[in-house]
Design a protein around this motif. Structure first.
Motif, PDB file in Angstrom:
ATOM      1  N   ALA A 118      75.554  41.324  57.640  1.00  0.00           N
ATOM      2  CA  ALA A 118      74.695  42.078  56.557  1.00  0.00           C
ATOM      3  C   ALA A 118      73.532  42.675  57.068  1.00  0.00           C
ATOM      4  O   ALA A 118      72.867  42.187  57.820  1.00  0.00           O
ATOM      5  CB  ALA A 118      74.659  41.039  55.369  1.00  0.00           C
ATOM      6  N   ILE A 119      73.122  43.690  56.082  1.00  0.00           N
ATOM      7  CA  ILE A 119      71.793  44.158  56.270  1.00  0.00           C
ATOM      8  C   ILE A 119      71.080  43.822  55.033  1.00  0.00           C
ATOM      9  O   ILE A 119      71.677  43.251  54.233  1.00  0.00           O
ATOM     10  CB  ILE A 119      71.548  45.660  56.710  1.00  0.00           C
ATOM     11  CG1 ILE A 119      72.169  46.264  55.428  1.00  0.00           C
ATOM     12  CG2 ILE A 119      72.509  46.310  57.729  1.00  0.00           C
ATOM     13  CD1 ILE A 119      72.186  47.955  55.285  1.00  0.00           C
ATOM     14  N   ASN A 120      69.730  43.733  55.145  1.00  0.00           N
ATOM     15  CA  ASN A 120      68.702  43.507  54.027  1.00  0.00           C
ATOM     16  C   ASN A 120      68.015  44.769  53.434  1.00  0.00           C
ATOM     17  O   ASN A 120      67.242  45.218  54.077  1.00  0.00           O
ATOM     18  CB  ASN A 120      67.922  42.378  54.443  1.00  0.00           C
ATOM     19  CG  ASN A 120      67.056  41.664  53.414  1.00  0.00           C
ATOM     20  OD1 ASN A 120      65.758  41.730  53.346  1.00  0.00           O
ATOM     21  ND2 ASN A 120      67.614  41.344  52.251  1.00  0.00           N
ATOM     22  N   ILE A 121      68.394  44.928  52.203  1.00  0.00           N
ATOM     23  CA  ILE A 121      67.681  46.014  51.333  1.00  0.00           C
ATOM     24  C   ILE A 121      67.581  45.442  49.737  1.00  0.00           C
ATOM     25  O   ILE A 121      68.532  45.332  49.207  1.00  0.00           O
ATOM     26  CB  ILE A 121      68.564  47.367  51.394  1.00  0.00           C
ATOM     27  CG1 ILE A 121      68.825  47.872  52.743  1.00  0.00           C
ATOM     28  CG2 ILE A 121      67.414  48.352  50.515  1.00  0.00           C
ATOM     29  CD1 ILE A 121      69.605  49.033  52.886  1.00  0.00           C
ATOM     30  N   PRO A 122      66.560  44.851  49.768  1.00  0.00           N
ATOM     31  CA  PRO A 122      66.314  44.464  48.416  1.00  0.00           C
ATOM     32  C   PRO A 122      66.718  45.465  47.248  1.00  0.00           C
ATOM     33  O   PRO A 122      66.425  46.651  47.608  1.00  0.00           O
ATOM     34  CB  PRO A 122      64.791  43.817  48.388  1.00  0.00           C
ATOM     35  CG  PRO A 122      64.481  43.512  49.819  1.00  0.00           C
ATOM     36  CD  PRO A 122      65.226  44.475  50.561  1.00  0.00           C
TER      37      PRO A 122
END
Length: 131
Positions: free
Chosen positions: A63-67
């Protein structure tokens, strides 16, 4: 004597078929995501939409993190226009996935929600990575 369950009749089969097939256009589940990740069949970008601190505490490998509040053209510029995004958050008690899906759809991006989020992932016995 009827139960609370059957008191409201079930929808006709044709209507139920449209409804449940339609759900799959909007949702996927932890098992299907896990299967894709485990079998090198990831044809989507898995996005953890929680804040960075929560992501660092533990997230799904790959997974990548982009709020969700930071989903915009700039943060998505590296991805092709037809790239499918699968979003997840903490769990069923969180509406962050809906907020993220709305942002992505508004930007014209294909999107699905991973139902269950981190809670569902852990409930299925899958692991998170992070500190």
């Amino acid at each position: 004597m009827s139960s609370v369950v059957s008191r409201v009749p079930a929808a006709p089969s044709e209507e139920a078929l449209r409804h449940f097939r339609g759900l799959l256009a909007f949702e996927t589940d932890c098992w299907d995501v896990h299967h894709a990740l485990s079998n090198q069949r990831q044809d989507f970008v898995l996005v953890d939409i929680r804040g960075r601190e929560w992501f660092d505490r533990g997230h799904i490998a790959g997974a990548i993190n982009i709020p969700h509040s930071r989903l915009n053209e700039k943060t998505l510029a590296e991805f092709k226009a037809d790239c499918l995004f699968v979003v997840y958050c903490a769990g069923p008690h969180c509406n962050g996935t809906e907020k993220a899906a709305i942002r992505l759809a508004t930007l014209g991006r294909p999107v699905k929600k991973m139902i269950g989020g981190v809670t569902g992932w852990l409930d299925e016995g899958f692991n998170l990575i992070g500190s």
